[in-house]
Scaffold this motif. Structure first.
Motif, mmCIF file in Angstrom:
data_model
loop_
_atom_site.group_PDB
_atom_site.id
_atom_site.type_symbol
_atom_site.label_atom_id
_atom_site.label_comp_id
_atom_site.label_asym_id
_atom_site.label_seq_id
_atom_site.Cartn_x
_atom_site.Cartn_y
_atom_site.Cartn_z
ATOM 1 N N SER A 349 -2.068 51.612 -55.208
ATOM 2 C CA SER A 349 -1.239 51.708 -54.004
ATOM 3 C C SER A 349 -1.913 52.567 -52.943
ATOM 4 C CB SER A 349 0.124 52.305 -54.366
ATOM 5 O OG SER A 349 0.725 51.543 -55.378
ATOM 6 N N THR A 352 -4.599 51.015 -50.604
ATOM 7 C CA THR A 352 -4.182 50.165 -49.482
ATOM 8 C C THR A 352 -4.115 50.954 -48.184
ATOM 9 O OG1 THR A 352 -1.814 50.590 -49.854
ATOM 10 C CG2 THR A 352 -2.808 48.721 -51.026
ATOM 11 N N GLU A 353 -4.154 52.290 -48.267
ATOM 12 C CA GLU A 353 -4.025 53.133 -47.081
ATOM 13 C C GLU A 353 -5.356 53.726 -46.629
ATOM 14 O OE1 GLU A 353 -1.281 56.031 -48.409
ATOM 15 O OE2 GLU A 353 0.319 54.598 -48.802
ATOM 16 N N ALA A 402 -0.690 39.935 -56.046
ATOM 17 C CA ALA A 402 0.287 40.555 -55.142
ATOM 18 C C ALA A 402 -0.076 42.005 -54.851
ATOM 19 C CB ALA A 402 1.690 40.463 -55.744
ATOM 20 N N SER A 405 -2.467 42.900 -51.692
ATOM 21 C CA SER A 405 -2.065 42.766 -50.293
ATOM 22 C C SER A 405 -1.002 43.795 -49.941
ATOM 23 C CB SER A 405 -1.521 41.357 -50.030
ATOM 24 O OG SER A 405 -0.906 41.276 -48.755
ATOM 25 N N THR A 406 -1.121 44.384 -48.762
ATOM 26 C CA THR A 406 -0.113 45.349 -48.322
ATOM 27 C C THR A 406 1.244 44.682 -48.127
ATOM 28 O OG1 THR A 406 -0.855 44.996 -46.037
ATOM 29 C CG2 THR A 406 -1.794 46.871 -47.214
ATOM 30 N N GLN A 407 1.242 43.395 -47.756
ATOM 31 C CA GLN A 407 2.503 42.687 -47.529
ATOM 32 C C GLN A 407 3.262 42.409 -48.825
ATOM 33 O OE1 GLN A 407 -0.395 41.687 -45.994
ATOM 34 N NE2 GLN A 407 0.191 42.561 -44.001
ATOM 35 N N THR A 408 2.533 42.167 -49.906
ATOM 36 C CA THR A 408 3.181 41.797 -51.175
ATOM 37 C C THR A 408 3.004 42.869 -52.247
ATOM 38 O OG1 THR A 408 1.164 40.638 -51.896
ATOM 39 C CG2 THR A 408 2.817 39.353 -50.695
ATOM 40 N N HIS A 409 2.508 44.030 -51.847
ATOM 41 C CA HIS A 409 2.133 45.041 -52.835
ATOM 42 C C HIS A 409 3.307 45.450 -53.724
ATOM 43 C CE1 HIS A 409 -0.201 48.261 -54.571
ATOM 44 N NE2 HIS A 409 0.807 49.082 -54.345
#
Length: 702
Positions: A349, A352-353, A402, A405-409
């Motif tokens: 997680s 992603t940042e 999933a 991707s930041t959208q489906t994380h």
């Protein structure tokens, strides 16, 4: 020979003529001569070493002025003497001479032994002049040393004994210099004795006086030289050194090795395995890696690997996947698996940042992106524990993709959580408990991911032992500023209120859930309303009536909420409160019901049919509660225009209140509600709809 004698005399003259800086001049000369002792030509090495031996003999008879004897006492710190009066190169000299004693060139080794002999005498002499520095036993050691024959010094064993005696006089910084020298010498099998070099490393690394500031340099020295070392004795010595340093300075060793190789090269992997195969250090290493994995601070200070905790965290994840943990320390990995698994999940997680600069800094020559590498680390850990089927199951659910991707994380996090519930109960219970401990720490950088995983596991957990922990955590996160957190927690509470085994115990959360209705978050309100509905029916006795009354007071503003769901649920919950208020509070409840009549009337014209239906049913219940038969009958047949007349006819004194309540609806986004508000205002003034529109106009939505 005569020329060399003349050179010895000249060097001695240079030292004498330096006056109070004699020790400085001596060290400059020795430094120059040491360079020639590494010459490829045997005669050059021997002559240079002979000059060193002569100088060492010279200083045992010539009293060097203003030489501070503090160099003979390793425990003295912050001594006020000047650097011009210190014998600062003692460590390098001792290390080099000891190695040269083992040189295959007999002439050089003899001269080195002779030099060590005189150097030891000089050191003992300096201590004897200052009784406060040491004990008289050193003089006995000197006599034993002098009795030893020169040829004995050629033996590796003899060189090691001399070295042990001289190390007693070395400062911690000098000891580190010798360690670097000995490690470097291990790469050359033809020049010095590997066993003596290994002995030097073993002795000095185990010394408690070794300065912690030198530890990173030693780890770097091992990492850089290890690929070129083939001798088993030397490798064993370096392995022992790593284990000792790991016990004494765990955080420093782990951080340094991660800096040495963020991508975990083969050399670094070998070093990790060495530290993990030793029972005393395996758990220490894993806990330090865990600490580094969890140090995902958003406050980075640099893009270099040395001082950026975000990059070191990535390096720790990479190391976990490369060193095949269960094969090296199976018991420790099994013990710490829940923490390791959660740390890697949070690492995924966190990646992603990352900024583009951080990604570039860490992965300049790597084929995988940071997030793919972190996911790979999770898969590797699961497979190494024998959970290949879980990896495949997650793949089938699309969980791994999933996560990328930041959208489906967060969807990926949920998928992984569901799959992990297929692990043995003790294991997933341990993961659940560990997540609970982390959530209590309130770390914003990963609280959402941890809570998603935690709440996803909640449905399948036996909460007989863990419910108190859950009920302690939820109030904290109901107040979180993290977007979506309140709704997430409320959905989890809703599911708990539907479980007969724990539903009634959730009532401790009632005040915190009610507070959610006062916030502007429609999503949170939409979930809080069914939670409160369930809780309301779980209450008993007097508390039921009092809670229903308190709820009725905060529900009115939600009737006009922008969300269809919130409008419908708030109206239906208000209807429930009317049914649950008994003698206690009934008088106050009548006031709340009267205040609800006009909003409910207007929402009979709500564009959303479910809201309109809920309003009709609530109006009927209001008529029954107020024992107003006409209102109940009109509501049952949904005669809205007659209900308005009924309200005005029943109590003209409330006309001003109705007018005030209708004002906000003039700005409603729904045209039907705006028109009905104008109609009602007109009726209260005895005007038709066209007249009211002429007077107030046709309002536009806000």
């Amino acid at each position: 020979l005569q020329t060399l004698d003349s050179m010895d005399s000249m060097l001695q003259v240079l030292v004498r003529s330096a006056g109070t800086l004699a020790i400085v001049e001596l060290q400059n000369i020795l430094q120059g001569l040491l360079q020639f002792t590494s010459s490829q030509a045997p005669e050059v090495r021997q002559r240079a070493m002979a000059r060193i031996a002569q100088l060492a003999n010279f200083i045992t008879t010539y009293p060097l002025p203003q030489v501070c004897p503090c160099f003979t006492q390793p425990t003295i710190s912050r001594h006020p003497c000047s650097k011009d009066h210190q014998f600062g190169m003692l460590g390098r000299l001792v290390g080099h001479l000891t190695l040269c004693c083992t040189c295959q060139d007999k002439g050089t080794s003899c001269e080195a032994a002779e030099a060590l002999h005189h150097l030891h005498n000089f050191t003992v002499q300096q201590r004897s002049k200052w009784p406060w520095l040491g004990d008289t036993k050193q003089l006995t050691l000197q006599e034993c040393f002098q009795a030893r024959q020169a040829w004995q010094l050629l033996q590796n064993r003899g060189a090691g004994k001399i070295f042990l005696r001289l190390t007693k006089f070395l400062h911690p910084s000098d000891r580190a210099d010798i360690i670097f020298m000995a490690i470097k010498s291990m790469t050359d099998l033809s020049t010095y004795s590997i066993s003596v070099a290994a002995h030097m490393v073993d002795v000095l690394v185990a010394d408690a006086a070794l300065k912690s500031g030198k530890v990173p340099n030693i780890v770097w020295a091992i990492y850089r030289n290890r690929p070129n070392i083939r001798n088993a004795v030397a490798l064993r010595s370096l392995d022992e050194a790593l284990l000792v340093l790991m016990v004494q300075h765990p955080s420093m060793v782990v951080a340094t090795l991660l800096q040495c190789s963020p991508k975990c090269t083969r050399v670094a992997a070998d070093m990790w395995k060495v530290m993990l195969t030793g029972p005393p250090t395996a758990e220490i290493v894993l806990r330090e890696l865990l600490s580094t994995l969890m140090n995902q601070s958003h406050r980075k200070t640099s893009t270099s690997t040395r001082d950026n905790p975000r990059i070191l965290s990535l390096a720790a994840a990479r190391a976990v996947s490369e060193i095949h943990l269960p094969s090296t320390c199976p018991w420790e990995v099994e013990k710490l698996f829940p923490q390791l698994f959660v740390a890697l999940l949070l690492q995924v997680s966190f990646t992603t940042e990352l900024t583009q600069q951080e990604v570039h800094t860490f992965w300049q020559q790597h084929q995988l992106t940071p997030i793919r590498s972190a996911v790979q680390s999770m898969k590797a850990l699961l497979c190494s524990m024998g959970f290949e089927s879980l990896v495949l199951r997650t793949e089938q659910l699309g969980g791994w993709d999933a996560l990328l991707s930041t959208q489906t994380h967060l969807m990926g996090v949920r998928s992984v959580a569901r799959v992990m519930m297929e692990t043995p109960r003790p294991l997933h219970s341990a993961i659940f408990c560990h997540l609970g401990e982390l959530l209590r720490a309130e770390e914003p950088s990963w609280e959402m991911v941890a809570m998603v995983f935690f709440t996803e596991m909640l449905d399948c957990m036996d909460l007989s032992e863990d419910l108190d922990r859950v009920l302690e955590i939820f109030p904290i996160y109901l107040q979180s500023q993290c977007m979506g957190m309140s709704s997430l927690v409320l959905r989890a509470i809703l599911r708990l209120t539907e479980r007969p085994d724990v539903a009634r115990k959730t009532l401790v959360l009632l005040p915190f859930v009610m507070k959610q209705l006062q916030d502007a978050d429609s999503d949170a309100s939409a979930v809080a309303l069914p939670v409160l509905s369930n809780m309301l029916w779980l209450l008993e006795g007097k508390r039921t009536s009092l809670t229903a009354l308190a709820l009725a007071n905060v529900l009115h503003p939600l009737f006009g909420n922008e969300s269809d769901t919130v409008r419908e649920r708030s109206i239906r919950l208000f209807q429930d409160t009317m049914e649950l208020v008994v003698a206690v509070g009934r008088r106050k409840m009548k006031k709340e019901v009267h205040n609800s009549l006009l909003p409910l009337l207007l929402h009979l014209h709500d564009e959303n049919k479910s809201v309109a239906k809920a309003s009709q049913e609530a109006l009927r219940s209001a008529g029954l509660f107020l024992k107003w038969r006409q209102l109940a009958q009109l509501a049952e047949t949904a005669q809205a225009w007659r209900i308005g007349e009924c309200l005005l006819a029943r109590n003209r004194s409330r006309a001003k209140d109705y007018l005030r309540q209708s004002q906000p609806y003039l700005q409603s986004p729904q045209e039907t509600l705006r028109l009905e508000a104008i109609r009602f205002i007109g009726e209260s003034w005895g005007l038709s709809l066209p007249q009211a529109q002429d007077l107030w106009g046709t309002p536009s939505p806000a």
